[in-house]
Design a protein around this motif. Structure first.
Motif, mmCIF file in Angstrom:
data_model
loop_
_atom_site.group_PDB
_atom_site.id
_atom_site.type_symbol
_atom_site.label_atom_id
_atom_site.label_comp_id
_atom_site.label_asym_id
_atom_site.label_seq_id
_atom_site.Cartn_x
_atom_site.Cartn_y
_atom_site.Cartn_z
ATOM 1 N N ASP A 80 0.829 -1.205 0.000
ATOM 2 C CA ASP A 80 0.000 0.000 0.000
ATOM 3 C C ASP A 80 0.867 1.260 0.000
ATOM 4 O O ASP A 80 0.603 2.196 -0.758
ATOM 5 N N ARG A 81 1.910 1.273 0.825
ATOM 6 C CA ARG A 81 2.829 2.431 0.843
ATOM 7 C C ARG A 81 3.463 2.629 -0.520
ATOM 8 O O ARG A 81 3.560 3.742 -1.032
ATOM 9 N N ALA A 82 3.922 1.534 -1.134
ATOM 10 C CA ALA A 82 4.556 1.625 -2.457
ATOM 11 C C ALA A 82 3.552 2.098 -3.504
ATOM 12 O O ALA A 82 3.888 2.918 -4.363
ATOM 13 N N HIS A 86 3.962 5.453 -5.765
ATOM 14 C CA HIS A 86 4.179 5.340 -7.207
ATOM 15 C C HIS A 86 2.894 5.442 -8.027
ATOM 16 O O HIS A 86 2.904 5.154 -9.233
ATOM 17 N N ALA A 87 1.796 5.854 -7.407
ATOM 18 C CA ALA A 87 0.516 5.940 -8.124
ATOM 19 C C ALA A 87 0.610 6.860 -9.342
ATOM 20 O O ALA A 87 0.001 6.585 -10.380
ATOM 21 N N ALA A 88 1.380 7.927 -9.244
ATOM 22 C CA ALA A 88 1.511 8.867 -10.364
ATOM 23 C C ALA A 88 2.142 8.225 -11.591
ATOM 24 O O ALA A 88 1.920 8.662 -12.717
ATOM 25 N N VAL A 114 -5.747 -0.220 3.784
ATOM 26 C CA VAL A 114 -5.148 -0.147 2.453
ATOM 27 C C VAL A 114 -6.170 0.423 1.475
ATOM 28 O O VAL A 114 -7.374 0.222 1.624
ATOM 29 N N GLY A 115 -5.677 1.130 0.472
ATOM 30 C CA GLY A 115 -6.570 1.826 -0.440
ATOM 31 C C GLY A 115 -6.723 1.195 -1.803
ATOM 32 O O GLY A 115 -7.481 1.698 -2.627
#
Length: 172
Positions: A80-82, A86-88, A114-115
């Motif tokens: 989730d953090r990663a 890195h979503a962009a 978590v999203g």
């Protein structure tokens, strides 16, 4: 209906027996460089997710998990953090819950906070297609839909960074 701990124990025993009876001991899952198997599954919100169609052109992490899995929570929070970091760059995550009901899976996802998307695999069809023999198992798929890597067991920050380097777009 069996109590939850007994069901979890029976499921774990079934997975162990399945792994022990797998034949020559080779990894039955798709190999690196092979197209990730297609599947369709219902998301926790009830919508249908199609892989790879819904993720075309994006790098994807497919994470197999269950709430009884000792190491799944840590892996899922790292992923989730990663994903947020890195979503962009287009990174997507699809968490595949193995053989649990919607209420159990949704409660665990909510507890972790978590999203990313989570789908249900109540009959373990997706799990079998990917050759999952233990949880957690994380598959890394590049933007072309090819398997780039796999981590069996808890994914730590170093393993995650190595796998992400393979699938994320290179900085210009």
């Amino acid at each position: 209906m069996m109590p939850l701990p007994i069901r979890a124990l029976l499921f774990a025993l079934a997975c162990t027996l399945l792994a022990a009876c797998s034949g020559d001991g080779s990894d039955a899952g798709p190999a690196r460089g092979i197209a990730a198997p297609r599947f369709e599954a219902v998301d926790l919100d009830g919508s249908v997710r199609r892989f790879p169609e819904d993720f075309a052109g994006k790098p994807v992490i497919i994470d197999f998990w269950a709430d009884w899995c000792r190491y799944c929570a840590n892996s899922m929070t790292r992923i989730d953090r990663a994903w947020r970091e890195h979503a962009a760059s287009g990174l997507s995550v699809l968490a595949v819950n193995v053989a649990q009901d919607r209420a159990t899976a949704a409660a665990f996802i909510e507890h972790l906070g978590v999203g990313y998307s989570a789908v249900l695999d109540p009959e373990s069809r997706i799990t079998r297609a990917y050759g999952v023999k233990g949880l957690p198992m994380t598959i890394f798929v590049d933007r072309n839909g090819l398997i780039s890597g796999k981590v069996i067991g808890e994914v730590d920050d170093k393993l995650l960074a190595i796998q992400l380097e393979r699938i994320l777009p290179k900085a210009k």
